[in-house]
Write a protein that holds these residues in place. Structure first.
Motif, PDB file in Angstrom:
ATOM      1  N   LEU A  82      28.122  17.893  83.832  1.00 26.39           N
ATOM      2  CA  LEU A  82      28.162  16.954  82.709  1.00 26.39           C
ATOM      3  C   LEU A  82      29.618  16.753  82.290  1.00 26.39           C
ATOM      4  O   LEU A  82      30.249  17.674  81.784  1.00 26.39           O
ATOM      5  N   GLU A  83      30.126  15.559  82.510  1.00 29.89           N
ATOM      6  CA  GLU A  83      31.531  15.281  82.208  1.00 29.89           C
ATOM      7  C   GLU A  83      31.662  14.913  80.732  1.00 29.89           C
ATOM      8  O   GLU A  83      31.813  13.742  80.368  1.00 29.89           O
ATOM      9  N   LEU A  84      31.599  15.941  79.887  1.00 28.37           N
ATOM     10  CA  LEU A  84      31.572  15.748  78.435  1.00 28.37           C
ATOM     11  C   LEU A  84      32.954  15.788  77.807  1.00 28.37           C
ATOM     12  O   LEU A  84      33.092  15.473  76.625  1.00 28.37           O
ATOM     13  N   ILE A  85      33.962  16.196  78.561  1.00 29.60           N
ATOM     14  CA  ILE A  85      35.312  16.313  78.007  1.00 29.60           C
ATOM     15  C   ILE A  85      36.145  15.150  78.527  1.00 29.60           C
ATOM     16  O   ILE A  85      36.464  15.094  79.722  1.00 29.60           O
ATOM     17  N   PRO A  86      36.483  14.189  77.669  1.00 30.42           N
ATOM     18  CA  PRO A  86      37.262  13.037  78.138  1.00 30.42           C
ATOM     19  C   PRO A  86      38.582  13.464  78.764  1.00 30.42           C
ATOM     20  O   PRO A  86      39.315  14.277  78.207  1.00 30.42           O
ATOM     21  N   GLY A  87      38.857  12.948  79.958  1.00 35.02           N
ATOM     22  CA  GLY A  87      40.120  13.238  80.625  1.00 35.02           C
ATOM     23  C   GLY A  87      40.116  14.482  81.485  1.00 35.02           C
ATOM     24  O   GLY A  87      41.068  14.708  82.242  1.00 35.02           O
ATOM     25  N   ALA A  88      39.080  15.318  81.390  1.00 33.91           N
ATOM     26  CA  ALA A  88      39.036  16.548  82.192  1.00 33.91           C
ATOM     27  C   ALA A  88      38.703  16.214  83.647  1.00 33.91           C
ATOM     28  O   ALA A  88      38.035  15.221  83.941  1.00 33.91           O
ATOM     29  N   ARG A  89      39.182  17.069  84.572  1.00 31.25           N
ATOM     30  CA  ARG A  89      38.905  16.916  85.998  1.00 31.25           C
ATOM     31  C   ARG A  89      38.118  18.133  86.480  1.00 31.25           C
ATOM     32  O   ARG A  89      38.432  19.268  86.110  1.00 31.25           O
ATOM     33  N   TYR A  90      37.117  17.871  87.333  1.00 34.88           N
ATOM     34  CA  TYR A  90      36.244  18.930  87.809  1.00 34.88           C
ATOM     35  C   TYR A  90      36.359  19.013  89.328  1.00 34.88           C
ATOM     36  O   TYR A  90      36.140  18.021  90.031  1.00 34.88           O
ATOM     37  N   GLU A  91      36.708  20.197  89.836  1.00 32.47           N
ATOM     38  CA  GLU A  91      36.847  20.405  91.274  1.00 32.47           C
ATOM     39  C   GLU A  91      35.828  21.454  91.719  1.00 32.47           C
ATOM     40  O   GLU A  91      35.820  22.576  91.223  1.00 32.47           O
ATOM     41  N   ARG A  92      34.948  21.054  92.639  1.00 26.21           N
ATOM     42  CA  ARG A  92      33.918  21.957  93.156  1.00 26.21           C
ATOM     43  C   ARG A  92      34.270  22.341  94.587  1.00 26.21           C
ATOM     44  O   ARG A  92      34.716  21.504  95.381  1.00 26.21           O
ATOM     45  N   ASP A  93      34.060  23.620  94.920  1.00 27.74           N
ATOM     46  CA  ASP A  93      34.240  24.066  96.292  1.00 27.74           C
ATOM     47  C   ASP A  93      33.132  25.062  96.623  1.00 27.74           C
ATOM     48  O   ASP A  93      32.192  25.239  95.843  1.00 27.74           O
ATOM     49  N   ALA A  94      33.242  25.701  97.777  1.00 28.07           N
ATOM     50  CA  ALA A  94      32.171  26.584  98.236  1.00 28.07           C
ATOM     51  C   ALA A  94      32.011  27.830  97.379  1.00 28.07           C
ATOM     52  O   ALA A  94      30.978  28.505  97.455  1.00 28.07           O
ATOM     53  N   LYS A  95      33.003  28.162  96.565  1.00 26.26           N
ATOM     54  CA  LYS A  95      32.944  29.389  95.764  1.00 26.26           C
ATOM     55  C   LYS A  95      32.630  29.144  94.296  1.00 26.26           C
ATOM     56  O   LYS A  95      32.080  30.016  93.627  1.00 26.26           O
ATOM     57  N   GLY A  96      32.992  27.986  93.756  1.00 24.81           N
ATOM     58  CA  GLY A  96      32.752  27.757  92.339  1.00 24.81           C
ATOM     59  C   GLY A  96      33.311  26.438  91.857  1.00 24.81           C
ATOM     60  O   GLY A  96      33.413  25.476  92.610  1.00 24.81           O
ATOM     61  N   VAL A  97      33.691  26.420  90.573  1.00 23.56           N
ATOM     62  CA  VAL A  97      34.135  25.189  89.913  1.00 23.56           C
ATOM     63  C   VAL A  97      35.430  25.464  89.155  1.00 23.56           C
ATOM     64  O   VAL A  97      35.567  26.499  88.491  1.00 23.56           O
ATOM     65  N   THR A  98      36.371  24.531  89.256  1.00 25.13           N
ATOM     66  CA  THR A  98      37.581  24.566  88.450  1.00 25.13           C
ATOM     67  C   THR A  98      37.583  23.358  87.524  1.00 25.13           C
ATOM     68  O   THR A  98      37.324  22.236  87.970  1.00 25.13           O
ATOM     69  N   VAL A  99      37.840  23.593  86.238  1.00 20.60           N
ATOM     70  CA  VAL A  99      37.913  22.511  85.250  1.00 20.60           C
ATOM     71  C   VAL A  99      39.346  22.421  84.748  1.00 20.60           C
ATOM     72  O   VAL A  99      39.880  23.384  84.182  1.00 20.60           O
ATOM     73  N   TRP A 100      39.995  21.275  84.984  1.00 21.05           N
ATOM     74  CA  TRP A 100      41.356  21.046  84.516  1.00 21.05           C
ATOM     75  C   TRP A 100      41.295  20.237  83.229  1.00 21.05           C
ATOM     76  O   TRP A 100      40.755  19.134  83.208  1.00 21.05           O
ATOM     77  N   MET A 101      41.850  20.790  82.164  1.00 22.92           N
ATOM     78  CA  MET A 101      41.837  20.120  80.862  1.00 22.92           C
ATOM     79  C   MET A 101      43.032  19.174  80.753  1.00 22.92           C
ATOM     80  O   MET A 101      44.109  19.451  81.302  1.00 22.92           O
ATOM     81  N   PRO A 102      42.862  18.053  80.039  1.00 21.33           N
ATOM     82  CA  PRO A 102      43.959  17.078  79.956  1.00 21.33           C
ATOM     83  C   PRO A 102      45.165  17.552  79.148  1.00 21.33           C
ATOM     84  O   PRO A 102      46.281  17.124  79.401  1.00 21.33           O
ATOM     85  N   ARG A 103      44.945  18.456  78.193  1.00 20.35           N
ATOM     86  CA  ARG A 103      46.060  18.918  77.360  1.00 20.35           C
ATOM     87  C   ARG A 103      45.969  20.422  77.145  1.00 20.35           C
ATOM     88  O   ARG A 103      44.889  21.016  77.190  1.00 20.35           O
ATOM     89  N   GLU A 104      47.139  21.044  76.902  1.00 21.02           N
ATOM     90  CA  GLU A 104      47.200  22.490  76.723  1.00 21.02           C
ATOM     91  C   GLU A 104      46.349  22.947  75.546  1.00 21.02           C
ATOM     92  O   GLU A 104      45.654  23.962  75.625  1.00 21.02           O
ATOM     93  N   GLU A 105      46.409  22.201  74.437  1.00 15.69           N
ATOM     94  CA  GLU A 105      45.638  22.616  73.264  1.00 15.69           C
ATOM     95  C   GLU A 105      44.134  22.561  73.518  1.00 15.69           C
ATOM     96  O   GLU A 105      43.361  23.349  72.963  1.00 15.69           O
ATOM     97  N   GLN A 106      43.693  21.639  74.409  1.00 12.52           N
ATOM     98  CA  GLN A 106      42.277  21.586  74.760  1.00 12.52           C
ATOM     99  C   GLN A 106      41.885  22.774  75.628  1.00 12.52           C
ATOM    100  O   GLN A 106      40.770  23.285  75.522  1.00 12.52           O
ATOM    101  N   SER A 107      42.811  23.209  76.471  1.00 12.63           N
ATOM    102  CA  SER A 107      42.556  24.390  77.288  1.00 12.63           C
ATOM    103  C   SER A 107      42.394  25.625  76.412  1.00 12.63           C
ATOM    104  O   SER A 107      41.516  26.467  76.630  1.00 12.63           O
ATOM    105  N   GLU A 108      43.244  25.741  75.394  1.00 14.64           N
ATOM    106  CA  GLU A 108      43.127  26.861  74.454  1.00 14.64           C
ATOM    107  C   GLU A 108      41.810  26.779  73.687  1.00 14.64           C
ATOM    108  O   GLU A 108      41.160  27.798  73.424  1.00 14.64           O
ATOM    109  N   ARG A 109      41.409  25.551  73.350  1.00 17.74           N
ATOM    110  CA  ARG A 109      40.180  25.375  72.591  1.00 17.74           C
ATOM    111  C   ARG A 109      38.943  25.752  73.414  1.00 17.74           C
ATOM    112  O   ARG A 109      37.989  26.324  72.899  1.00 17.74           O
ATOM    113  N   VAL A 110      38.971  25.453  74.721  1.00 19.93           N
ATOM    114  CA  VAL A 110      37.815  25.790  75.537  1.00 19.93           C
ATOM    115  C   VAL A 110      37.659  27.304  75.651  1.00 19.93           C
ATOM    116  O   VAL A 110      36.542  27.826  75.738  1.00 19.93           O
TER     117      VAL A 110
END
Length: 341
Positions: A82-110
């Motif tokens: 569910l792409e609920l975070i505007p601007g975030a990028r989601y990368e899926r691979d064979a082991k799991g998921v990486t979520v890249w947040m658009p801003r540092e403060e959003q990363s801290e908030r998550v």
């Protein structure tokens, strides 16, 4: 009597089909599997003096392929993130998921969101440090699973140059209490499920905060007609996007507009307009809106501490400038009317 009997028979048939439909059958294909009995590939035999010509487009690599076949193939569609975070990028691979947040403060908030889920025991934890979290067993209950599925994860912060976010990897898996080697498909499905758990809570917390701020700041939302960078008319609300987004449906409801659909990440609302009576316009003290009884699309734009408002008709064409100009004072009056209620 005859129609009633037919309806009752249909109900019995539907009920029987529903009873026969299990999670196992919903995951399996129902066609034949004769392809499993296909003869193995053989060497191509050339005729005498024949010059063979081959295209590499259909070459099958000469190696063993591991994976399910026949009824063991899970035919369910992949679990969507569910792409609920505007601007975030989601990368899926064979082991799991990486979520890249658009801003540092959003990363801290998550990470605040993850810690909240831990404190509420929605994410049980074995170990936790500044380097990340190793969870205990999470139990999943999904509609298409009659089995008890449990899994454990590591959730760690990640950074790459100017980007930051978090990474989810599944490390253990159990089905009905028995540990198993997890397949790539199941790892992908339940890594996405874990990601959705975190992002849904993140989105829900932001919405609740925006709702509270909107209730506090609604008395101070100046609205006026202005121009965008290209010189076209646009309505400007001097309130942050999150605040105005939460409050706008109530404002529109005052004007005879019913919100039929909305998408927060895209800033769009689809409304159906039915003009109020003359008494309403006399009460709020403005001229009636110059809009036909129709469906309209409202597009909001995030301008930092302000929000832009554009309106298009059901055909996707911007409404005339005079129509937009008539909407601006009506929105102001609707806000004031809400303040009195």
């Amino acid at each position: 009597m005859k129609p009633v009997f037919k309806l009752g028979l249909c109900a019995v048939v539907v009920a029987s089909l529903a009873a026969c439909s299990s999670s196992e059958s919903r995951r399996q294909a129902s066609d034949d599997f004769e392809y499993l009995e296909s003869a193995p590939l053989s060497e191509w035999q050339n005729l005498p003096d024949q010059q063979p010509e081959f295209s590499g487009a259909y070459t099958i690599p000469n190696r063993d392929f591991a994976g399910p076949t026949g009824r063991n193939i899970d035919i369910r569609p992949p679990q969507q993130i569910l792409e609920l975070i505007p601007g975030a990028r989601y990368e899926r691979d064979a082991k799991g998921v990486t979520v890249w947040m658009p801003r540092e403060e959003q990363s801290e908030r998550v990470w605040q969101t993850i810690n909240t889920l831990i404190e509420e025991n929605q994410i049980p934890v074995r170990t936790s440090s500044i380097d990340g979290v190793e969870t205990d067993w999470l139990v999943w209950t999904l509609e298409d699973d009659d089995e008890v599925i449990e899994s454990r994860y590591t959730v760690v912060p990640v950074s790459d140059r100017s980007r930051s976010g978090f990474r989810i990897d599944m490390i253990e898996w159990k089905r009905n209490g028995q540990a198993e080697n997890v397949s790539v498909d199941m790892r992908d499905r339940y890594s996405a499920q874990m990601t959705n758990m975190i992002t849904s809570r993140y989105d829900g917390d932001l919405r609740e905060e925006a709702r509270i701020r909107a209730a506090q700041l609604v008395k101070n939302i100046p609205i006026s007609l202005g121009k965008d960078r290209s010189g076209l008319p646009v309505i400007i609300a001097r309130a942050p996007y999150d605040v105005f987004w939460e409050r706008l449906p109530a404002i529109l409801g005052q004007l005879g507009m019913t919100v039929e659909d909305r998408n927060r990440s895209q800033g769009t609302l689809t409304v159906k307009y039915k003009a109020p009576d003359d008494e309403f316009w006399e009460e709020i003290g403005t001229k009636p809106l110059q809009l036909d009884r129709d469906n309209y699309n409202i597009q909001l734009g995030d301008l930092g501490n302000r929000t832009s408002i554009n309106v298009t008709d059901s055909a996707g064409k911007p409404i005339a400038e005079e129509q937009l100009a008539s909407l601006s004072p009506v929105l102001v009056a609707a806000v004031e009317r809400l303040n009195l209620n």
